[in-house]
Design a protein around this motif. Sequence first.
Motif, short mmCIF file in Angstrom:
data_model
loop_
_atom_site.label_atom_id
_atom_site.label_comp_id
_atom_site.label_asym_id
_atom_site.label_seq_id
_atom_site.Cartn_x
_atom_site.Cartn_y
_atom_site.Cartn_z
N VAL A 6 0.86 -1.18 0.00
CA VAL A 6 0.00 0.00 0.00
C VAL A 6 0.90 1.23 0.00
O VAL A 6 1.70 1.42 0.92
N ASN A 7 0.81 2.04 -1.04
CA ASN A 7 1.66 3.22 -1.20
C ASN A 7 1.00 4.47 -0.61
O ASN A 7 -0.01 4.36 0.09
N SER B 244 -6.89 0.52 -5.67
CA SER B 244 -6.57 -0.65 -6.50
C SER B 244 -6.15 -1.82 -5.63
O SER B 244 -6.54 -2.97 -5.87
N ALA B 245 -5.33 -1.54 -4.60
CA ALA B 245 -4.87 -2.60 -3.71
C ALA B 245 -6.03 -3.28 -3.00
O ALA B 245 -6.10 -4.51 -2.92
N HIS B 246 -6.98 -2.50 -2.50
CA HIS B 246 -8.08 -3.08 -1.73
C HIS B 246 -9.12 -3.75 -2.63
O HIS B 246 -9.73 -4.75 -2.21
N PHE C 109 2.21 -8.99 -4.69
CA PHE C 109 1.37 -8.52 -5.80
C PHE C 109 1.14 -7.02 -5.65
O PHE C 109 0.56 -6.57 -4.66
N GLN C 110 1.61 -6.26 -6.62
CA GLN C 110 1.37 -4.83 -6.67
C GLN C 110 0.42 -4.56 -7.85
O GLN C 110 0.81 -4.64 -9.01
N PRO C 111 -0.86 -4.27 -7.57
CA PRO C 111 -1.83 -4.10 -8.65
C PRO C 111 -1.78 -2.75 -9.35
O PRO C 111 -2.39 -2.60 -10.41
N GLU C 112 -1.07 -1.77 -8.77
CA GLU C 112 -0.96 -0.47 -9.43
C GLU C 112 0.44 0.08 -9.24
O GLU C 112 0.76 0.68 -8.20
N PHE C 113 1.28 -0.10 -10.23
CA PHE C 113 2.68 0.32 -10.16
C PHE C 113 2.96 1.37 -11.22
O PHE C 113 2.74 1.15 -12.41
N LYS D 251 0.92 -3.83 -13.48
CA LYS D 251 0.72 -4.75 -12.36
C LYS D 251 1.97 -5.62 -12.25
O LYS D 251 2.48 -6.12 -13.27
N LEU D 252 2.47 -5.79 -11.04
CA LEU D 252 3.67 -6.57 -10.79
C LEU D 252 3.39 -7.72 -9.83
O LEU D 252 2.55 -7.60 -8.94
N VAL D 253 4.14 -8.81 -10.01
CA VAL D 253 4.14 -9.89 -9.02
C VAL D 253 5.58 -10.32 -8.79
O VAL D 253 6.47 -10.01 -9.59
N ASN D 254 5.81 -11.03 -7.70
CA ASN D 254 7.15 -11.54 -7.47
C ASN D 254 7.37 -12.82 -8.26
O ASN D 254 6.45 -13.38 -8.87
#
Length: 312
Positions: free
Chosen positions: A30-31, A39-41, A75-79, A244-247
């Motif tokens: 959460v930024n 977006s995260a929630h 998981f970053q849904p908004e990068f 969107k990013l994932v590890n």
Amino acid sequence: MNKFTTKIAAALSFGLVAAGAQADEIRIPVNSWTGQNLSAHIAGQLLEKLDHEVEYVTAGAVPQLAAMAQGTLHFQPEFWDNNVGDIYPDALAVGDIVIVGPLGLQSREGWIYPPYMEEQCPGLPAYEALYDCAQAFAAADTFPNGRLITYPADWGTRSRDLVAALDLPFQPVAGGSEGAMIAELRSAVAAQQPMLMMFWEPHWLFAEFDFNWIEWDAPENGVCDESNQTRGDACGFAQANVGKLVNRDFAETWPDAYALAEAFTMDNASQNEMILQVDQQGMSVEDAAAGWIAENEEIWTPWIEAARAAQD
């Protein structure tokens, strides 16, 4: 903080891997801005529909990348890919971070003005009109130059640099804060006064008011080089890509969640409205996200179906 308050935020701030973090939790960073929180929630609440446990982790835009590369965040849904430091391309190159795809938000930064200014400066929205009608944007302390409200001083000097490079007859004036800039916009619109301001979208402002954007020359190869612009070859401002990013291990560990991440999208109009609800109407991020989910079942139901198919 909500019931998902992170157990590892403090560790992240020191670049450490959290001890005791559960492997079955999907941890979402959460930024520091409302749009990303939404977006995260939304993504997190949809993951819960797939019976995943979700944890929201407060993390800075740059530190989150180290945590994702280490597998501490998933998981970053908004990068936003601007101002992300050196770790991002390096982590992409070795595969520690994976780009899932674009989110769907159309980011924009630039100079905005109220539509009524086009009557006073008929060449708008083309930036070259500003050479001919700077006085239409002037204030008592800038006359005969126009007045341009820029980002607060500690946000950088991009607008000031562009004015100097293009020799525009405008005087840049740094906004005191985001709140001060918005207050000045509100006041100008209410009184139909001149206004030209550096701003960005998505933002709730565009759900409440109409503004137009100064238009620039098309950038070479579609990429704006902010450092080298001249009149007749001025692209304005580089625009961030929002993805969107994932590890590294996300797709293998949670194939259904990865399918959801692939399908997950967000548009400017929806996010602008939710930011308005949170920042101006007092709604919590959690409730605004839940409201979007309740009102848009036809949008996200196929995402859930695709995720469940990937689980089979």
